[in-house]
Design a protein around this motif. Structure first.
Motif, short mmCIF file in Angstrom:
data_model
loop_
_atom_site.label_atom_id
_atom_site.label_comp_id
_atom_site.label_asym_id
_atom_site.label_seq_id
_atom_site.Cartn_x
_atom_site.Cartn_y
_atom_site.Cartn_z
N ALA A 123 65.30 -61.87 -26.51
CA ALA A 123 64.76 -61.98 -25.36
C ALA A 123 63.96 -60.65 -25.26
O ALA A 123 64.57 -59.41 -25.53
CB ALA A 123 65.89 -62.16 -24.34
N THR A 124 62.82 -60.51 -24.48
CA THR A 124 62.10 -59.40 -24.35
C THR A 124 61.60 -59.37 -22.61
O THR A 124 61.22 -60.45 -22.29
CB THR A 124 60.90 -59.30 -25.28
N GLY A 125 61.65 -58.09 -22.05
CA GLY A 125 61.16 -58.13 -20.74
C GLY A 125 59.97 -57.52 -20.72
O GLY A 125 59.89 -56.32 -20.95
N CYS A 126 58.86 -58.01 -20.04
CA CYS A 126 57.69 -57.36 -19.86
C CYS A 126 57.29 -57.41 -18.25
O CYS A 126 56.99 -58.64 -17.84
CB CYS A 126 56.51 -57.65 -20.69
N PRO A 156 53.27 -60.32 -29.43
CA PRO A 156 52.37 -59.60 -28.39
C PRO A 156 52.85 -59.68 -27.05
O PRO A 156 53.84 -60.43 -26.79
CB PRO A 156 51.22 -60.62 -28.49
N ALA A 157 52.75 -58.67 -26.37
CA ALA A 157 53.01 -58.64 -24.72
C ALA A 157 52.04 -57.85 -23.96
O ALA A 157 51.30 -57.19 -24.43
CB ALA A 157 54.33 -57.57 -24.80
N PRO A 163 48.47 -53.96 -23.34
CA PRO A 163 49.32 -54.87 -24.16
C PRO A 163 49.65 -53.86 -25.30
O PRO A 163 49.41 -52.71 -25.53
CB PRO A 163 48.01 -55.48 -24.80
N VAL A 164 50.85 -54.61 -25.78
CA VAL A 164 51.80 -53.75 -26.56
C VAL A 164 52.29 -54.75 -27.58
O VAL A 164 52.15 -55.83 -27.43
CB VAL A 164 52.87 -52.70 -25.91
N SER A 165 52.97 -54.34 -28.60
CA SER A 165 53.49 -55.09 -29.56
C SER A 165 54.97 -55.02 -29.56
O SER A 165 55.55 -53.92 -29.39
CB SER A 165 53.01 -54.57 -31.16
N ILE A 166 55.66 -55.91 -29.77
CA ILE A 166 57.22 -56.11 -30.03
C ILE A 166 57.16 -56.16 -31.47
O ILE A 166 56.55 -57.21 -32.06
CB ILE A 166 57.89 -57.28 -29.44
N ILE A 167 57.96 -55.37 -32.28
CA ILE A 167 58.04 -55.54 -33.72
C ILE A 167 59.68 -55.81 -34.11
O ILE A 167 60.44 -55.07 -33.46
CB ILE A 167 57.51 -54.16 -34.33
#
Lengths: 211, 321
Positions: free
Chosen positions: B303-306, B285-286, B267-271
């Motif tokens: 928009a975030t891509g995971c 969170p991602a 897991p990682v963070s988008i900030i």
């Protein structure tokens, strides 16, 4: 004016006649010469390049021992020399070496399993480390090299291990599986030593092109 | 009771637990960009295809396959065109109509990455200098397809490239950790940033061109003053290495996404960062590595891509200046 120089063939033939060059098995002089020439050609070829990867870090400490006491992983010694396509040993070459730990993790915040070695007159280097672990993006065990030396083109390469399960016991056939390793030459034989402290040894010479 | 306290703590830290909408892609997302009007979200996917979604409904509008012979595809932001490199040279396509707009056929075959000026007149390409060796070269072509310059760009490949909003500066980050800024008129090296210890995976100019943000393996965002080319400030606190970054259209916020290690499985963070204070405004969170982040043109959404999942988030309104 004719130069009084021996051709390579003449020189090798001289060595054969004088007993300086001896084949381990019965072999004609011409076969021996052909083999010698093959070997010479191989020695004169620059080490194949490989990708640098995302985890190079500047400023690594100069240390030939990357393995701290109690580090997990199978002890590994890598040794070699740096020479150029003319066969000359290269003094003053800076060799940046970095690798993942036994579990396949790179230390990006610190300098674990990273070093920068400066070659001296013998142009040799030795590294005490552990066999790098596997990770999914580049599943063959490998150690990264970035070598720079005055008067020579910089070289980025990697060394791989013939004992790696990735090659399924046949590096000849499988070295380029999933286009991971560009050149068979970079997959090095591994010698295992059981007595005393068990460890593995790999020889990896580096040949630079002159700039 | 404990859960309520945790929620309260999360709220005070600006954490947001779930996106407003999730779009499922058929392939992992490489990068994302909104169209100029914000109605379409484009994704450059890891299977070589570019997919266009309706940004409001999330419906897939079109899938653009990779052209035969193409080695790589570049999707700039805003998403109005596509650039591809391969055996046919460099080709620029109109994203909506699919028409071929430009073609540069006599370019070195080793070109891999592309970058475009905002007016789309300038095109930069990076690739190995020769078939053997580790040296990299960047090149710049003008609107007529004429090469303006070719310049050395370090060793081991280009990790990121960007042209300034006015098209006057080309910046190329190398995996050897150095960053180079070139004058696009003549190829003059304006600044060689050698003081970075690790490679920068994401570089982006502020919309007014006053700052260049670079971020990478050391989890830090560096803001460079593009007039003096000195480091203006650092934004720290991202728990992971940063591989995707965008500036908000008003230049006041930065969005970053990262990855934890090379397996990309953690897991990682988008900030969401406030550029002025250097503080994290929101942490999103991602579940895995975030390869793509993009602000909508009005700055209200991200928009975030995971992996195969695109998350759409409503962002807090920026405070009045």
């Amino acid at each position: 004016m004719k130069r009084n120089e021996l051709t390579r063939r003449e020189m090798v033939e001289n060595c054969i006649v004088r007993g300086f060059l001896v084949a381990g098995v019965p072999m004609s002089a011409s076969n021996l010469f052909a083999l010698w020439q093959d070997g010479h050609k191989q020695a004169g070829k620059p080490t194949p390049t490989e990708v640098l990867g995302p985890f190079f870090k500047k400023g690594a400490p100069n240390s030939s021992n990357l393995r701290a006491p109690g580090d997990p992983g199978f002890p590994l010694r890598v040794a070699g020399k740096v020479f150029n396509t003319r066969g000359e040993r290269v003094q003053g070459a800076q060799i940046d070496i970095w690798q993942a730990d036994h579990a396949g993790r790179y230390d990006v915040q610190g300098y674990r399993y990273r070093t920068k070695i400066l070659t001296e007159s013998a142009a040799e280097y030795t590294l005490e480390t552990v066999l790098p672990g596997h990770y999914s993006d580049r599943p063959a065990q490998h150690i990264h090299y970035l070598i720079t030396a005055p008067g020579h083109r910089p070289l980025i390469t990697q060394v791989y291990f013939a004992t790696d399960p990735w090659f399924e016991g046949d590096p000849e056939k499988n070295y380029n599986k999933r286009s991971l390793v560009g050149n068979r030459e970079l997959v090095r034989p591994v010698k295992l030593f059981e007595e005393g402290k068990p460890h593995a040894e790999v020889s990896f010479d580096i040949c630079l092109e002159r700039s | 009771m404990r859960a309520a306290i945790l929620l309260a703590v999360a709220a005070s830290c600006g954490a947001q637990s779930a996106p407003d909408r999730v779009i499922q892609s058929d392939a992992d997302i490489g990068n994302l960009a909104f169209s100029v009007d914000g109605s379409t979200l484009a994704g450059n996917c890891r299977d070589g295809k570019v997919r266009l979604w309706d940004a409001r409904s999330g419906a897939l509008k079109r899938t653009i396959p990779r052209e035969q012979g193409d080695n790589s595809v570049t999707l700039p932001s805003p998403a109005d065109i596509l650039g591809s490199v391969g055996s046919e040279g460099i080709r620029i396509w109109d994203l909506q109509s699919g028409e071929l707009k430009r073609r540069l056929s006599s370019v070195p075959k080793r070109i891999r990455g592309l970058a475009f000026s905002p007016d789309r007149k300038l095109l930069a390409g990076s690739g190995r200098t020769s078939d053997t060796g580790s040296e990299e070269t960047v090149r710049l072509w003008d609107a007529a397809g004429k090469e303006r310059f070719a310049a050395p760009a370090g060793l081991g490949g280009t990790s990121a490239m960007a042209l300034s909003p006015d098209g006057g500066t080309l910046v190329a980050a190398s995996y050897d950790t150095n960053v180079r800024a070139f004058n696009t008129r003549n190829g003059e090296l304006l600044r060689l940033i050698e003081e970075l210890p690790v490679a920068m995976f994401a570089i982006v100019f502020s919309p007014d061109g006053k700052y260049l943000a670079t971020a990478g393996a050391d989890r830090t965002i560096y803001l460079w003053d593009t007039k003096t080319w000195k480091l203006s400030r650092k934004l720290t606190g991202q728990p992971e290495m940063i591989q995707s970054m965008d500036f908000s259209p008003d230049g006041r916020r930065i969005l970053t996404g990262g990855f934890n290690d090379i397996t990309n499985q953690h897991p990682v963070s988008i900030i969401l960062w406030d550029v002025g204070s250097g503080k994290a405004l929101r942490t999103l969170p991602a579940p895995h590595a975030v390869r793509a982040v993009a602000f909508s043109p009005d700055g209200r959404f991200a928009a975030t891509g995971c992996q195969k999942e695109i998350s759409l988030w409503t962002l807090p309104a920026a405070e009045a200046r």
